[in-house]
Design a protein around this motif. Sequence first.
Motif: not given
Length: 386
Positions: A317-322
Amino acid sequence: MKEIQAIIQAFEEAQQQGKQTALATVVHVQGSSYRRPGARMLITQDGQLTGAISGGCLEGDALRKALLVMAQQQPMLVTYDTTDEDDAKLGVGLGCEGIIHIVIEPIVPGRPDNPIQLLKDINAQRQHAVLVMLFSLNDRREVQPGTCLLQLPGGTVSARLSNEALQKAIATDAKTAFINQVSATKTYVAEGKQFTAFIELIKPAVSVVIIGAGNDAIPVAQMAHVLGWQVTVADGRPAYATAARFPTATRVLVAKPDQVIEQVTVDAQTVFVLMTHNYNYDLKLFRQLLNRGLPYIGMLGPRKKLVRMLDELKAEGIEPTPAQMAAVFGPVGLNIGAENAEEIALSIVAEIKAVIAGRTGESLRNSADTIHPRVEKEIEEVKLGD
């Protein structure tokens, strides 16, 4: 910062030997020059030089001027016009086609606001600082105040200027430069006189945290040290993470992945290089680093290693931001054809330098722009009431 540290050390040695000293600082450049404003050089009475104000062409003449400054105990503004044929005849033609203004100040050890003491105050803490140098460009015969103010996070240290309005304006602009994190140059008109201030933002040294104490981490630590960076090495293996293997490191930590961050000061000048060759160790630390706002996170290994890590984080559930991914560099390093550990270290350190400086790392030959960005605009003039 390395130059400042070297100057402080040289000054201490000169003091022990009873030598007089002077400090030369590049305060303003028009056109091109080898060094930019903020470059410094300590000069002793017997001709020892620490630091540099040019590529070697100005130092000899600056030494002669510094001896006069020491004798008179008064700051002096010296201007070198490298576009002038007469200057070229004197042996200071740099081929840079620029005008370099340098303030040379005598160092009075007993004064708490002497330039070296202020540099010591800056060096003593990992904080941004603003140092102000005041001089008269339009009248070299005018008294040159020199270094007159230091802005630190906790307050200011300033020399008492004869004009209160001038002192107040400089203090205000120093605080603005500190808040905006950018250097500036301004001219103030007070009591019929003009003074120009070089308001210099000084950043702390880069702090590089090398995660992994294998043999390939050793040249990374060595090269970072040569640049004057603070080096921390961390690894979970006590046999590898030792001061004997990393004598140039500021700190060597034996720590698990969840223990590293709490032992490291993280700020805008802190970068990480993950190179343990232990996938799980790197992943656990990478997870912690993503939300720290770091300017650079280097990941040693093939691209598929980073892709795999990102897939695992996404499953959690961890999706890095741009913005977070913009600071992640994997595979780490510039593409210079590196093969062995030393060449890989060179590519890593060069990439970190480029990122911190906001550059691309391309060959200068292929750049249509100048080496140093030129902002040829009028210096802002501020008129102060009498």
